[in-house]
Motif scaffolding. Structure first.
Motif, PDB file in Angstrom:
ATOM      1  N   MET A 221       7.446  -8.877  -9.913  1.00 18.81           N
ATOM      2  CA  MET A 221       8.230  -7.645  -9.838  1.00 18.81           C
ATOM      3  C   MET A 221       9.190  -7.764  -8.667  1.00 18.81           C
ATOM      4  O   MET A 221       8.861  -8.340  -7.633  1.00 18.81           O
TER       5      MET A 221
ATOM      6  N   ILE B 177       8.370  -1.419  -7.452  1.00 18.58           N
ATOM      7  CA  ILE B 177       7.039  -0.950  -7.829  1.00 18.58           C
ATOM      8  C   ILE B 177       6.420  -0.176  -6.664  1.00 18.58           C
ATOM      9  O   ILE B 177       6.542  -0.583  -5.514  1.00 18.58           O
TER      10      ILE B 177
ATOM     11  N   PHE C 262       0.835  -8.226  -9.326  1.00 17.52           N
ATOM     12  CA  PHE C 262       2.303  -8.158  -9.332  1.00 17.52           C
ATOM     13  C   PHE C 262       2.958  -8.898  -8.167  1.00 17.52           C
ATOM     14  O   PHE C 262       4.170  -8.966  -8.079  1.00 17.52           O
TER      15      PHE C 262
ATOM     16  N   PHE D 258       8.769   1.577 -11.203  1.00 14.82           N
ATOM     17  CA  PHE D 258       7.429   1.570 -11.796  1.00 14.82           C
ATOM     18  C   PHE D 258       6.457   2.183 -10.789  1.00 14.82           C
ATOM     19  O   PHE D 258       6.293   1.638  -9.692  1.00 14.82           O
TER      20      PHE D 258
ATOM     21  N   ILE E 114       4.277  -2.964 -18.887  1.00 18.89           N
ATOM     22  CA  ILE E 114       5.449  -3.244 -18.041  1.00 18.89           C
ATOM     23  C   ILE E 114       6.595  -3.792 -18.898  1.00 18.89           C
ATOM     24  O   ILE E 114       7.751  -3.373 -18.776  1.00 18.89           O
TER      25      ILE E 114
ATOM     26  N   TYR F  59       2.896   2.204  -5.391  1.00 19.28           N
ATOM     27  CA  TYR F  59       1.499   2.546  -5.682  1.00 19.28           C
ATOM     28  C   TYR F  59       1.148   3.811  -4.922  1.00 19.28           C
ATOM     29  O   TYR F  59       1.485   3.946  -3.754  1.00 19.28           O
TER      30      TYR F  59
END
Ligand code: UTP
Length: 297
Positions: free
Chosen positions: A96, A101, A69, A54, A43, A103
């Motif tokens: 973050m 971010i 995070f 990200f 990161i 997923y």
């Protein structure tokens, strides 16, 4: 000029079998080099290179990675109350920004290429980076930053490369090397895990890539490659065949293969020796072990 790279994919859905039994419940990417998880190194490197989005490709059993995070309010509050400002700073640097971010799940471990393909809708039609947190690179200028600066001149696709002993080619994607252009080479082809006698060179691809969306289109075909997996190398090689330039970037720095036990241990020692608070004790210990064959008490 090449388009700015602001998104990075972190494929972390692998099973991490080389670290069993630890990886039965701890994601490999959370394992620590000294006191920082592998993923934190990746990161930080991405941030230094200007990445702002990200994208993690995860799998079952990786929730510890998502928790890592999040803000830990209770811990932050407790450190604040005790006036532990340095620790608070360390902790805050891992938080973050909301929305930075994402997923996405890879539902079956079908290979690195498949993991990258799973993120295609979040990438859209722009160039993107791929970073494998297993590959930790100690460098004065972070590796991805070096690559992005070179990529701004070259465009195309770019992969990080390094020379490996010829007998090790079967562990890597390997470049068929064309013209040398300073710190980069133009690739004529790429092969995944070739036997030493069939390897086109000993220039191996390691876990940093800057790719065009065309690689995602190539992955759309879901073709199985080496080891019965969908290989990223094959999709990049297809771009070469389609006339898209692909460059191997010879980065400046030392790469540790933290996906292997030996590499992980070497990185642990190297990163600990780089720390002012640990160097002296560790040096003394290593000296005793090497010279006398005995560990210091
Ligand atoms: P590795 O080849 O190191 O596999 O994957 P692995 O499962 O992580 O570890 P071992 O070999 O079983 O010990 C290289 C990278 O590709 C990701 C992994 O998470 C790692 O970052 N990967 C691999 C996926 O995301 N999905 C896959 O299906 C395979």
């Amino acid at each position: 000029m090449a388009r700015k790279v602001t998104k990075a994919i972190f494929p972390v859905a692998g099973l991490g079998t080389r670290f069993l039994p630890a990886t039965k419940s701890v994601p490999k990417e959370i394992m620590t080099l000294v006191d920082r998880p592998l993923v934190q190194y990746a990161i930080d490197e991405a941030r230094a290179a200007g990445i702002t989005e990200f994208i993690f490709v995860t799998s079952r059993g990786k929730s510890a990675l998502e928790d890592y995070f999040d803000h830990n309010q209770i811990l932050e509050q407790s450190l604040k109350e005790k006036g532990k400002d340095e620790l608070l700073k360390t902790l805050n640097a891992t938080n973050m920004e909301s929305g930075a971010i994402a997923y996405i799940r890879q539902h079956k471990a079908l290979g690195l290429g498949h993991a990258v393909w799973c993120a295609r809708r979040l990438i859209g039609d722009e160039p993107f980076a791929v970073m494998l947190p297993d590959d930790v690179i100690a460098a004065e200028k972070p590796c991805l930053q070096q690559m992005i600066e070179a990529y701004e001149e070259t465009g195309g696709n770019m992969v990080a490369t390094m020379e490996v002993p010829p007998e090790k080619t079967s562990s890597y994607g390997v470049l068929d090397v064309g013209d040398n252009i300073g710190t980069a080479v133009r690739a004529r082809g790429m092969v995944e895990k070739p036997k030493p006698e069939e390897a086109p060179s000993n220039l191996a691809v390691i876990g940093r890539y800057i790719l065009r969306p065309s690689v995602l289109y190539n992955l759309n075909q879901n073709k199985l490659g080496s080891g019965g997996e969908i290989q990223l190398t094959d999709a990049i090689a297809e771009d070469i065949r389609n006339g898209v330039p692909v460059f191997g970037y010879k980065f400046d720095g030392q790469r540790f293969d933290c996906g292997s036990k030996a590499g992980f241990l070497q990185a642990t020692v190297a990163f600990a020796l780089a720390r002012d608070d640990l160097r002296e004790d560790l040096q003394e210990y290593l000296h005793d072990v090497i010279v006398t064959g005995q560990a210091a008490q």
